[in-house]
Design an enzyme around this catalytic site. Structure first.
Site, PDB file in Angstrom:
ATOM      1  N   HIS A  34      51.676  37.447 -20.651  1.00  0.00           N
ATOM      2  CA  HIS A  34      52.142  37.700 -19.284  1.00  0.00           C
ATOM      3  C   HIS A  34      51.259  38.739 -18.621  1.00  0.00           C
ATOM      4  O   HIS A  34      50.592  39.527 -19.289  1.00  0.00           O
ATOM      5  CB  HIS A  34      53.614  38.145 -19.266  1.00  0.00           C
ATOM      6  N   ASP A  36      52.489  40.494 -15.660  1.00  0.00           N
ATOM      7  CA  ASP A  36      53.268  41.423 -14.849  1.00  0.00           C
ATOM      8  C   ASP A  36      53.418  42.746 -15.601  1.00  0.00           C
ATOM      9  O   ASP A  36      53.086  42.847 -16.781  1.00  0.00           O
ATOM     10  CB  ASP A  36      54.635  40.838 -14.487  1.00  0.00           C
ATOM     11  N   ASP A  67      50.185  45.873 -22.340  1.00  0.00           N
ATOM     12  CA  ASP A  67      51.400  45.064 -22.216  1.00  0.00           C
ATOM     13  C   ASP A  67      51.414  44.419 -20.834  1.00  0.00           C
ATOM     14  O   ASP A  67      52.090  44.889 -19.944  1.00  0.00           O
ATOM     15  CB  ASP A  67      52.641  45.920 -22.454  1.00  0.00           C
ATOM     16  N   GLU A 101      57.725  38.199 -17.119  1.00  0.00           N
ATOM     17  CA  GLU A 101      58.243  38.574 -18.443  1.00  0.00           C
ATOM     18  C   GLU A 101      59.052  39.862 -18.390  1.00  0.00           C
ATOM     19  O   GLU A 101      60.096  39.971 -19.015  1.00  0.00           O
ATOM     20  CB  GLU A 101      57.081  38.708 -19.441  1.00  0.00           C
ATOM     21  N   GLU A 102      58.569  40.835 -17.637  1.00  0.00           N
ATOM     22  CA  GLU A 102      59.256  42.132 -17.587  1.00  0.00           C
ATOM     23  C   GLU A 102      60.606  42.042 -16.876  1.00  0.00           C
ATOM     24  O   GLU A 102      61.413  42.962 -16.951  1.00  0.00           O
ATOM     25  CB  GLU A 102      58.369  43.175 -16.902  1.00  0.00           C
ATOM     26  N   ASP A 129      51.821  39.382 -27.067  1.00  0.00           N
ATOM     27  CA  ASP A 129      52.418  40.444 -26.254  1.00  0.00           C
ATOM     28  C   ASP A 129      52.439  41.691 -27.121  1.00  0.00           C
ATOM     29  O   ASP A 129      53.433  41.992 -27.764  1.00  0.00           O
ATOM     30  CB  ASP A 129      53.833  40.038 -25.818  1.00  0.00           C
TER      31      ASP A 129
END
Length: 155
Positions: A34, A36, A67, A101-102, A129
Site C-alpha cells: 500500500h 497510503d 510503511d 490500508e491505513e 508491509d
C-alpha cells in the site's frame, strides 16, 4: 465509498492490479503493498508532507517510507533489475497496490471479489508491509496469522 459527517460520499482511490509474464512453467507470485500513510496533522508534530522526500540535517525523511512505500518500490526495483540485466525472471508477477490500508482497506474486499479471475492462477501471495526495527535493523516478515473479522448483534 466512505461518507463524511455531512453525508457527502468520498470516492475511493484506485487500486492498482498489475501483472508481468504469464509463463505456464513458472509459479505466479502476487505481491501486496500500500502507498497510503497514517493520517497526521503538522500540529501533531509532523514536520514534512507525507509525499515529499525532505532532507533535514543530512537525513532524508519521507513519511510512510517503510510503511509501506519502500517495500512496494523494492519489488518494482527487483523487476526493473531483472529486466535491465536481461535475466529470465523465475516467477510470474502480479501486484496489488492500494491506497486505503491505513483506513482498513475500504473497498478492497469488493474489488477482490469482482476480480477473482485475476487471482485464479496465483500460487503464492507476499504481503509486503514491513517496517524497520531501528535505524539499522530492517524487519523481514516471513509469516502472518491472518485476520478474522466478526459482527455480533445482541438483542
Amino acid at each position: 465509498s466512505p461518507q463524511l459527517p455531512d453525508g457527502q460520499d468520498l470516492p475511493l482511490p484506485p487500486v492498482i492490479l498489475g501483472e508481468l509474464r504469464k509463463d505456464p512453467h513458472n509459479p505466479t507470485v502476487c505481491f501486496y503493498g500500500h502507498v497510503d500513510v497514517q493520517p497526521a496533522k503538522k500540529e501533531d508534530g509532523w514536520k514534512t508532507d507525507p509525499y515529499t522526500l525532505t532532507e533535514i540535517d543530512g537525513n532524508l525523511y519521507g513519511r510512510g517510507a517503510t510503511d509501506n512505500k519502500g517495500p512496494v518500490l523494492a519489488w518494482i526495483n527487483a523487476v526493473e533489475t531483472f529486466r535491465a540485466l536481461k535475466l529470465d525472471m523465475p516467477v510470474n508477477f502480479k501486484f496489488v497496490i492500494e491506497g486505503m490500508e491505513e483506513a482498513g482497506s475500504l473497498g478492497l474486499e469488493k474489488l477482490l471479489e469482482e476480480n477473482q479471475c485475476f487471482f485464479s492462477d496465483v500460487d503464492y501471495i507476499v504481503i509486503s508491509d514491513n517496517l524497520w526495527l531501528s535505524n539499522k535493523k530492517p524487519a523481514l516478515t516471513y509469516g502472518s496469522r491472518g485476520n478474522a473479522c466478526f459482527s455480533v448483534e445482541v438483542k
